[in-house]
Scaffold this motif. Structure first.
Motif, mmCIF file in Angstrom:
data_model
loop_
_atom_site.group_PDB
_atom_site.id
_atom_site.type_symbol
_atom_site.label_atom_id
_atom_site.label_comp_id
_atom_site.label_asym_id
_atom_site.label_seq_id
_atom_site.Cartn_x
_atom_site.Cartn_y
_atom_site.Cartn_z
ATOM 1 N N THR A 163 0.892 -1.411 0.235
ATOM 2 C CA THR A 163 -0.385 0.116 0.048
ATOM 3 C C THR A 163 1.116 1.182 0.192
ATOM 4 O OG1 THR A 163 -0.085 0.255 2.801
ATOM 5 C CG2 THR A 163 -1.928 -1.045 1.227
ATOM 6 N N ILE A 182 1.924 2.105 -3.656
ATOM 7 C CA ILE A 182 0.788 2.473 -4.472
ATOM 8 C C ILE A 182 0.632 3.788 -4.516
ATOM 9 C CG2 ILE A 182 -1.424 2.363 -4.371
ATOM 10 C CD1 ILE A 182 -1.946 -0.742 -3.815
ATOM 11 N N ARG A 183 0.757 4.109 -3.018
ATOM 12 C CA ARG A 183 -0.134 5.730 -2.714
ATOM 13 C C ARG A 183 1.691 6.456 -3.056
ATOM 14 N NH1 ARG A 183 -0.700 3.805 2.662
ATOM 15 N NH2 ARG A 183 1.267 4.141 3.617
ATOM 16 N N ARG A 211 1.043 7.340 -7.208
ATOM 17 C CA ARG A 211 0.011 7.264 -7.208
ATOM 18 C C ARG A 211 0.215 8.913 -7.062
ATOM 19 N NH1 ARG A 211 -5.022 5.302 -5.786
ATOM 20 N NH2 ARG A 211 -5.132 3.951 -7.591
ATOM 21 N N ALA A 215 1.054 -3.220 -7.834
ATOM 22 C CA ALA A 215 0.857 -1.970 -7.297
ATOM 23 C C ALA A 215 1.333 -1.001 -8.319
ATOM 24 C CB ALA A 215 1.944 -1.776 -6.182
ATOM 25 N N ILE A 261 -2.215 -1.422 -10.255
ATOM 26 C CA ILE A 261 -3.482 -0.916 -9.433
ATOM 27 C C ILE A 261 -3.268 0.552 -9.271
ATOM 28 C CG2 ILE A 261 -4.522 -0.606 -6.814
ATOM 29 C CD1 ILE A 261 -3.143 -3.682 -6.549
ATOM 30 N N ALA A 262 -1.455 1.305 -9.220
ATOM 31 C CA ALA A 262 -1.722 2.752 -8.788
ATOM 32 C C ALA A 262 -1.811 3.326 -10.461
ATOM 33 C CB ALA A 262 -0.390 3.227 -8.263
ATOM 34 N N GLU A 312 -11.014 5.161 -5.569
ATOM 35 C CA GLU A 312 -9.604 4.751 -5.476
ATOM 36 C C GLU A 312 -8.932 4.414 -4.191
ATOM 37 O OE1 GLU A 312 -7.693 8.405 -5.703
ATOM 38 O OE2 GLU A 312 -7.539 8.602 -7.682
ATOM 39 N N TYR A 329 -10.799 0.120 -4.693
ATOM 40 C CA TYR A 329 -9.979 -0.209 -5.682
ATOM 41 C C TYR A 329 -8.750 -0.641 -5.532
ATOM 42 C CZ TYR A 329 -8.023 -0.770 -10.788
ATOM 43 O OH TYR A 329 -7.372 -1.370 -11.248
ATOM 44 N N ASP A 330 -8.213 0.572 -4.282
ATOM 45 C CA ASP A 330 -6.640 0.259 -4.148
ATOM 46 C C ASP A 330 -6.964 -0.949 -2.647
ATOM 47 O OD1 ASP A 330 -5.820 2.011 -5.933
ATOM 48 O OD2 ASP A 330 -5.836 3.338 -3.632
ATOM 49 N N THR A 331 -7.984 -0.476 -2.375
ATOM 50 C CA THR A 331 -8.033 -2.375 -0.972
ATOM 51 C C THR A 331 -8.413 -3.609 -1.376
ATOM 52 O OG1 THR A 331 -9.200 -0.403 0.469
ATOM 53 C CG2 THR A 331 -9.731 -2.745 0.799
#
Length: 218
Positions: A82, A85-86, A89, A141, A144-145, A195, A198-200
């Motif tokens: 995560t 991903i953060r 993004r 990752a 997803i991002a 988002e 989607y991410d979770t």
């Protein structure tokens, strides 16, 4: 301005990369933006490769593992994923930065990589499997991002809504006898998701597979 620091250089480089692309990030451009001579930047970064490594180090520092973390491996692996991903993004240029670096030149990247391998080993995976898990997590990752945000880039809300409408109508016009699920789910299929959800869900899906495989080895 005050004393020029490596951090200030890297932060400005990331700002330029995020808004104009990595090709716009040059020593000369940074010197102009920061109000110094190129030689002042060379004191910190001898060339573009070193600058890119510095950008990567800065990016990775936002989700690098903390020492003495005794939580279960799956919780730590989730945090790494995560966090990546953060970062991806938050900084559109991050993917390009991470793809260009030599990992051996970025201690923070090596730390994250080593930690991920260690967590996979804790989960009971073999040597080759541990290596693949690290690669799959990185690629997951990135996917997803990237996926939920690219449609909105540079488009007005009206343009986005029109794109959704066209896609929905195209799916709804398919023969329902042959494509029943696409027709039924035409509306949600044509839209981008929240988002957070989607991410979770994406991270849950990836890590659930890893956890299930780890359980089969115990």
């Amino acid at each position: 301005m005050g004393k020029l620091t490596a951090e200030a250089i890297v932060e400005r480089a990331l700002e330029i990369g995020d808004t104009e692309g990595l090709e716009a990030v040059t020593i000369r451009r940074l010197a102009t933006d920061l109000g110094v001579t190129p030689m002042a930047l060379y004191w910190h970064f001898k060339n573009k490769d070193q600058l890119t490594a510095g950008m990567a180090e800065h990016l990775v520092s936002s989700f690098a593992p903390k020492p003495a973390d005794d939580r279960p491996w799956k919780e730590q692996l989730r945090d790494l994923t995560t966090g990546l991903i953060r970062t991806l993004r938050r900084h559109p240029c991050a993917r390009g930065v991470l793809e260009q670096i030599d990992p051996a030149e970025v201690p923070g990247f090596l730390l994250v990589w080593d930690h991920a391998l260690g967590l996979a080993r804790q989960a009971g995976f073999g040597v080759e499997e541990c290596c693949l898990i690290g690669r799959y997590l990185l690629q997951s990752a990135i996917a997803i991002a990237d996926a939920p945000v690219h449609l909105r880039s540079g488009r007005s809300p009206e343009e986005i809504e029109e794109l959704h409408r066209r896609k929905r109508l195209a799916l709804q016009s398919l023969p329902p006898a042959r494509y029943p699920n696409l027709v039924e789910l035409a509306d949600p299929m044509s839209r981008t998701f929240d988002e957070g959800f989607y991410d979770t869900f994406g991270v849950d899906l990836v890590l659930a597979g890893i956890e299930a495989l780890a359980g089969s080895r115990s």
